[in-house]
Structures are given as C-alpha cells and as structure tokens.
Design a protein around this motif. Sequence first.
Motif: not given
Length: 230
Positions: A23-29, A34-41, A177-183
């Motif tokens: 469960d923890h492994a699945d949640a971690y990955f 989500r981070r790899a897709a550009g969502e802010p940490l 033109t802003l970073q993906k994380e922002i826009r």
Amino acid sequence: MLFLMHEDRKFLFLHYKDETDEDHADAYFGMVDRRAAGEPLQYIVGSQEFMGLPFEVDESVLIPRQDTESLVELALEKAKEKKRSLSVMDMCCGSGAIAVSVAHFLPKAKVTACDISEDALEVARRNAEKNGVADRIEFLQSDLFFIEKKKKVTQIKETFDMILSNPPYIPTAVIGTLQKEIREHEPMSALDGGADGLDFYRRIAKEASANLKKKGFLMLEIGSDQAEEH
C-alpha cells in the motif's frame, strides 16, 4: 515515503532495511507520477512552510512563497512603530499565509482576511486553526472591499491600520509562459492581473482609502518589473 508513513528520519535510520508494504509503495509511486506530470510538490503533500509556520495548501490557493515573507516582515516592522494593538486586513488572502502570520507574530492584532473564493477561505480558516489564531481572524468573502449579500453590494465598513495584499499581478499574455507547475495547477483567478497585470492595483488604490485609517499603511506585493508603472 516517510511522509506517507507519518514518521521522521530517525525512523528511517532504525528501519532502513525493512521492506515497504504494498500500500505504501503504491501510494509513493502514485505521488512520483503526479510530480512527474508537473504537479507541484506542495500540492502533492498538501503543505508549505511560510514565516516558519505550517500551512495547508491545495489547488484552490496559491502556494505561499518566500518573496511574500518580505511583505509580512515589513508589516511587522511598521507595527512596532505604532506601539499599540492594530487592526490589519489581508486582502486576497488565499491560503491565509499573510493573515495567519500577522496574527501569530502580533498576538494583540485584530485581523480580517478577505477573498472572493469561498474554497480559498476554507483553506485559510483551517490554517488559522492549525496555527492557533482562528479566534483573532475574521474571514470575509468579498470582491476586494465589497461584499454582496442578497444581491445587494456594500463596502466593508471597518477601517484598518494596515491593509496588506498579494493580489493577482501576472499580465494575461505572460501566464502561458509560466512554469507548467504554475500555469496548469495554481488558481488562475489568483494569478491573472489583466492585460498589464495592474488591474487589481488600480482598484485597490481607488477603493482602499475608505477602509484605511488616518496614517494607516497600504502595503502590496508587486512584480519585480512593475514598480515604475505603479
């Protein structure tokens, strides 16, 4: 992983050879994806520190940034000069970072936090509770200095020693033109300041006088290239 397990680094040193459960492994990955897709940490973990205080954040509010700490620090300096309890407004409060910080560092201050977004106000209320200052902050849903009730629009009646604000100030054409994380993740209503980024400053400059005490302070965060235009 420690975040998911609600543990600290000491736990890691003691259990570094332990296997992680599925469960923890699945949640971690899932978080890694989500981070790899550009969502802010900060949205992934749901928190961000500001002025040394913990704040909950989600996509209904801007992520508090260190630049805005300068605005709070200036307000605290000016508050020392007054040498009395103050009334402070945080306009466009978002997560409540400014309002909660002021209430925390000025325990005698009466603080009002305003935002047009009810979702943002809910986050700000939770942050006030988290930091133990909810009893000294009034939250108002407003379009800057105006409140609509039963289809009647009225201006906020109270006057303040300080009005602080980090309003939307990104020119509309620049947002793409802003970073993906922002826009793609931070709320557009808290970013878009109109064609030249100054729409909210014009309104605040025009409307604030009715809510500012004599010899009061109006303090606004601005973009690094906007000072001359102000």
